[in-house]
Design a protein around this motif. Structure first.
Motif, PDB file in Angstrom:
ATOM      1  N   ALA A   3       0.815  -1.218   0.000  1.00  0.00           N
ATOM      2  CA  ALA A   3       0.000   0.000   0.000  1.00  0.00           C
ATOM      3  C   ALA A   3       0.849   1.268   0.000  1.00  0.00           C
ATOM      4  N   HIS A   4       1.940   1.291   0.792  1.00  0.00           N
ATOM      5  CA  HIS A   4       2.772   2.500   0.827  1.00  0.00           C
ATOM      6  C   HIS A   4       3.497   2.717  -0.501  1.00  0.00           C
ATOM      7  N   ASN A   5       3.844   1.629  -1.188  1.00  0.00           N
ATOM      8  CA  ASN A   5       4.472   1.759  -2.510  1.00  0.00           C
ATOM      9  C   ASN A   5       3.480   2.283  -3.535  1.00  0.00           C
ATOM     10  N   GLU A   6       2.234   1.803  -3.450  1.00  0.00           N
ATOM     11  CA  GLU A   6       1.186   2.299  -4.348  1.00  0.00           C
ATOM     12  C   GLU A   6       0.957   3.781  -4.140  1.00  0.00           C
ATOM     13  N   LEU A   7       0.900   4.207  -2.873  1.00  0.00           N
ATOM     14  CA  LEU A   7       0.696   5.619  -2.560  1.00  0.00           C
ATOM     15  C   LEU A   7       1.857   6.448  -3.102  1.00  0.00           C
ATOM     16  N   GLY A   8       3.077   5.966  -2.929  1.00  0.00           N
ATOM     17  CA  GLY A   8       4.245   6.676  -3.434  1.00  0.00           C
ATOM     18  C   GLY A   8       4.240   6.798  -4.948  1.00  0.00           C
ATOM     19  N   LYS A   9       3.900   5.723  -5.642  1.00  0.00           N
ATOM     20  CA  LYS A   9       3.819   5.750  -7.113  1.00  0.00           C
ATOM     21  C   LYS A   9       2.734   6.710  -7.567  1.00  0.00           C
ATOM     22  N   TRP A  10       1.578   6.670  -6.890  1.00  0.00           N
ATOM     23  CA  TRP A  10       0.481   7.590  -7.195  1.00  0.00           C
ATOM     24  C   TRP A  10       0.955   9.031  -7.031  1.00  0.00           C
ATOM     25  N   GLY A  11       1.666   9.312  -5.940  1.00  0.00           N
ATOM     26  CA  GLY A  11       2.178  10.658  -5.696  1.00  0.00           C
ATOM     27  C   GLY A  11       3.156  11.102  -6.768  1.00  0.00           C
ATOM     28  N   GLU A  12       4.045  10.216  -7.170  1.00  0.00           N
ATOM     29  CA  GLU A  12       5.011  10.567  -8.215  1.00  0.00           C
ATOM     30  C   GLU A  12       4.310  10.800  -9.556  1.00  0.00           C
ATOM     31  N   ASP A  13       3.293  10.002  -9.860  1.00  0.00           N
ATOM     32  CA  ASP A  13       2.519  10.214 -11.089  1.00  0.00           C
ATOM     33  C   ASP A  13       1.821  11.576 -11.057  1.00  0.00           C
ATOM     34  N   LEU A  14       1.216  11.915  -9.910  1.00  0.00           N
ATOM     35  CA  LEU A  14       0.564  13.224  -9.757  1.00  0.00           C
ATOM     36  C   LEU A  14       1.567  14.353  -9.925  1.00  0.00           C
ATOM     37  N   ALA A  15       2.727  14.213  -9.294  1.00  0.00           N
ATOM     38  CA  ALA A  15       3.754  15.249  -9.363  1.00  0.00           C
ATOM     39  C   ALA A  15       4.222  15.448 -10.809  1.00  0.00           C
ATOM     40  N   ALA A  16       4.452  14.365 -11.536  1.00  0.00           N
ATOM     41  CA  ALA A  16       4.891  14.467 -12.929  1.00  0.00           C
ATOM     42  C   ALA A  16       3.830  15.161 -13.779  1.00  0.00           C
ATOM     43  N   ALA A  17       2.573  14.809 -13.571  1.00  0.00           N
ATOM     44  CA  ALA A  17       1.479  15.444 -14.321  1.00  0.00           C
ATOM     45  C   ALA A  17       1.380  16.931 -13.965  1.00  0.00           C
ATOM     46  N   TYR A  18       1.516  17.246 -12.696  1.00  0.00           N
ATOM     47  CA  TYR A  18       1.477  18.634 -12.225  1.00  0.00           C
ATOM     48  C   TYR A  18       2.593  19.449 -12.899  1.00  0.00           C
ATOM     49  N   LEU A  19       3.806  18.894 -12.902  1.00  0.00           N
ATOM     50  CA  LEU A  19       4.936  19.590 -13.508  1.00  0.00           C
ATOM     51  C   LEU A  19       4.747  19.781 -15.014  1.00  0.00           C
ATOM     52  N   ALA A  20       4.286  18.737 -15.685  1.00  0.00           N
ATOM     53  CA  ALA A  20       4.056  18.823 -17.132  1.00  0.00           C
ATOM     54  C   ALA A  20       3.025  19.914 -17.438  1.00  0.00           C
TER      55      ALA A  20
END
Length: 119
Positions: A3-20
């Motif tokens: 679960a913590h890995n899923e949350l981390g991956k979700w956060g990184e995906d959100l961050a990449a989309a935000y930056l783009a």
């Protein structure tokens, strides 16, 4: 995936989309150097930006960015130095943190902290 890995991956995906969406060019994600890693490497105009993403479900134990302690900062500095040397970049470099609070399926709080000093 835990679960913590899923949350981390979700956060990184959100961050990449935000930056783009903000006009950053994402160059690399999850770049590894031995035991060290860099979450996102991007370009903001002529500046190379290294972004550490910290995601938490809530703020019960403090803000996500508070998890970047001395040991983590030293690890990040080592990875950044290796990246810069191996890619022979002559660009200005900036270190940013993206802090995300929320859970998958919710509307998260995203905070972009620019130009953080590591040491």
């Amino acid at each position: 995936m835990a679960a913590h890995n899923e949350l981390g991956k979700w956060g990184e995906d959100l961050a990449a989309a935000y930056l783009a969406k903000k006009g950053y060019e994402i160059l690399e994600r999850d770049w590894k150097s031995g035991h060290h890693d860099l979450d996102i490497i991007a370009r903001d105009e002529d500046t190379l930006v290294i972004i550490e993403v910290k995601t938490r479900r809530n703020r019960l134990f403090g803000d996500p960015e508070e998890a970047i302690d001395y040991k983590k900062r030293m690890s990040l500095q080592s990875a950044i130095n290796h990246y810069v040397k191996s890619h022979r970049t002559g660009r200005d470099i900036r270190f940013d943190i993206i802090s995300i609070v929320g859970t998958i399926g919710s509307t998260p709080e995203i905070e972009h902290i620019k130009d953080v000093t590591l040491i």
